[in-house]
Design a protein around this motif. Structure first.
Motif, PDB file in Angstrom:
ATOM      1  N   ALA A   9       0.845  -1.194   0.000  1.00  0.00           N
ATOM      2  CA  ALA A   9       0.000   0.000   0.000  1.00  0.00           C
ATOM      3  C   ALA A   9       0.876   1.238   0.000  1.00  0.00           C
ATOM      4  N   ARG A  10       0.463   2.207  -0.770  1.00  0.00           N
ATOM      5  CA  ARG A  10       1.214   3.462  -0.834  1.00  0.00           C
ATOM      6  C   ARG A  10       0.873   4.312   0.377  1.00  0.00           C
ATOM      7  N   ARG A  11       1.897   4.805   1.026  1.00  0.00           N
ATOM      8  CA  ARG A  11       1.690   5.661   2.197  1.00  0.00           C
ATOM      9  C   ARG A  11       1.567   7.109   1.767  1.00  0.00           C
ATOM     10  N   PRO A  12       0.737   7.865   2.446  1.00  0.00           N
ATOM     11  CA  PRO A  12       0.657   9.294   2.137  1.00  0.00           C
ATOM     12  C   PRO A  12       2.001   9.978   2.382  1.00  0.00           C
ATOM     13  N   LEU A  13       2.222  11.086   1.692  1.00  0.00           N
ATOM     14  CA  LEU A  13       3.489  11.804   1.801  1.00  0.00           C
ATOM     15  C   LEU A  13       3.766  12.237   3.238  1.00  0.00           C
ATOM     16  N   VAL A  16       5.133   9.367   5.187  1.00  0.00           N
ATOM     17  CA  VAL A  16       6.502   9.034   4.795  1.00  0.00           C
ATOM     18  C   VAL A  16       7.495   9.999   5.450  1.00  0.00           C
TER      19      VAL A  16
END
Length: 152
Positions: A9-13, A16
């Motif tokens: 899953a892509r993490r929000p900026l 990060v």
């Protein structure tokens, strides 16, 4: 047809860069003497950021005020993350505000560092708001600013 396996899953900026709340709360607490030294250093850094930012915001309007506010936010947030306490964000905020009070007072010769124009007022207001925001973010302490809570 089968579906392809879902990737990570892509993490929000923001997660990060700043980490999640759980990651921040799981970090270990620095020793007491290290925190005390950090409080003093961040207080002095807050004074330096306030003085430098007061000149930068007037030198390059309106980009200067954004640059000064970015440095201010970074200082306050670094104090919070390094010490793991709300006092870690409060120490540079106190130094920032103390220097700001001294810079607002006009000199006997009539010179001012901060004038009552839009960029100076934005610098004063937004810097104060940033200090309050950073001092109220979740930390590893549980009850009193600067004092670690019981071990979890």
């Amino acid at each position: 047809m089968s579906k392809p396996a879902a990737g990570p899953a892509r993490r929000p900026l923001a997660a990060v860069v700043l980490g999640t709340r759980e990651e921040r709360l799981a970090e270990s607490q620095p020793p007491r003497i290290a925190r005390i030294v950090a409080y003093v250093l961040f207080f002095l850094l807050g004074v330096a950021v306030s003085v430098c930012g007061s000149f930068v915001q007037a030198l390059w309007p309106p980009v200067g005020v954004l640059l000064a506010l970015a440095a201010t936010a970074a200082t306050f947030y670094a104090g919070l993350r390094v010490t793991g306490t709300r006092l870690g964000a409060g120490a540079p905020a106190a130094g920032w505000f103390l220097a700001m009070l001294l810079l607002i007072v006009p000199r006997p010769e009539g010179d001012n560092v901060l004038w009552s124009n839009a960029t100076s007022l934005a610098w004063l207001f937004a810097g104060s708001v940033l200090g309050v925001i950073c001092a109220t973010l979740p930390t590893r302490t549980s009850w009193f600013p600067g004092v670690p809570g019981p071990p979890r």
